[in-house]
Design an enzyme around this catalytic site. Sequence first.
Site, PDB file in Angstrom:
ATOM      1  N   CYS A  39      15.322  13.959  -2.637  1.00 15.35           N
ATOM      2  CA  CYS A  39      14.553  12.720  -2.675  1.00 15.35           C
ATOM      3  C   CYS A  39      13.967  12.485  -1.291  1.00 15.35           C
ATOM      4  CB  CYS A  39      15.448  11.550  -3.089  1.00 15.35           C
ATOM      5  SG  CYS A  39      14.631   9.941  -2.989  1.00 15.35           S
TER       6      CYS A  39
ATOM      7  N   GLU B 148       9.777   8.772 -12.685  1.00 13.72           N
ATOM      8  CA  GLU B 148      10.807   9.705 -12.238  1.00 13.72           C
ATOM      9  C   GLU B 148      11.805   9.990 -13.352  1.00 13.72           C
ATOM     10  OE1 GLU B 148      12.411   9.756  -8.289  1.00 13.72           O
ATOM     11  OE2 GLU B 148      11.303   7.936  -7.764  1.00 13.72           O
TER      12      GLU B 148
END
Length: 297
Positions: free
Chosen positions: A71, A233
Amino acid sequence: MKFTKMHGIGNDYVYVNAIENEIEDPSSLAKLVSDRHFGIGSDGLILIKASERADFMMDMYNADGSRGKMCGNGIRCVGKYVYDHGLINKKIITIETLSGIKILNLTVKPVEEVEGYKKVSNNGMVVSAVTVNMGSPIFEPEEIPIKLTGAYQPEKNDQAIVNMPIMINDTFYYGTPVSMGNPHVIVYVDDTDNFPIETIGPKFEKHDLFPEQVNTEFVQVIDRSHVKMRVWERGSGETLACGTGACATVVASIVNEKTEDEVTVSLLGGDLKIRWDRDQNTVYMTGPATTVFEGDI
């Protein structure tokens, strides 16, 4: 358990020092803390661990409890956490992730000059922004991964698959798949503000083309140095920002000849600066990291 709530341009996670706190079931904990009504509220959980290969390890979990490999916004906050809490005093640090070791260059300022939580600092100094060496983009279908079938035969230029047809609700969308350590597909649209991401995003996430599901970036090109992006996401739904997604978006925009090599990506939570050094085949991401609050749960 002590925790710190942090965000990178709105992509928020709960951070726990797992060097000092042993976490037995991180998947269940991620679901608990991420709940915005009954928990702390976040896009997921990030554990900061010791590493034998780097200065620290980042172990991340999405809001649904699934484990993530990388991330971009989260790793900037890891850099801020370990510096601000005095776990390290270097300004160039390495973080181990499931998609490899990332190098972070920390921008440090006096605490009074930086927005966010003021009660933690490293001798009065805190991290305000981080540049991350995000590594090289991946274009090979089996490594992203993509499960191509006879119905989905895309075009391919010298580097990447482009204009890959993806059927959603009887409509073909055309995407460019890129991995930045996690799978992304970039789809260009005319108007990100009014795009129905809540209904279309989940269809991409769980499409048969993507055996490990996929993060989907819906992108509007403003000019050759500026794009707007919304992201759906996998495991978290729409978030305010996605660092790896911004990197994948710029790489896709370059191979589609839509932008130059350095681009401002405007997300719902703010802007990121992304640069692809094509000579080194390395993508660099620069953006802020902010501490919101600390607590016990």
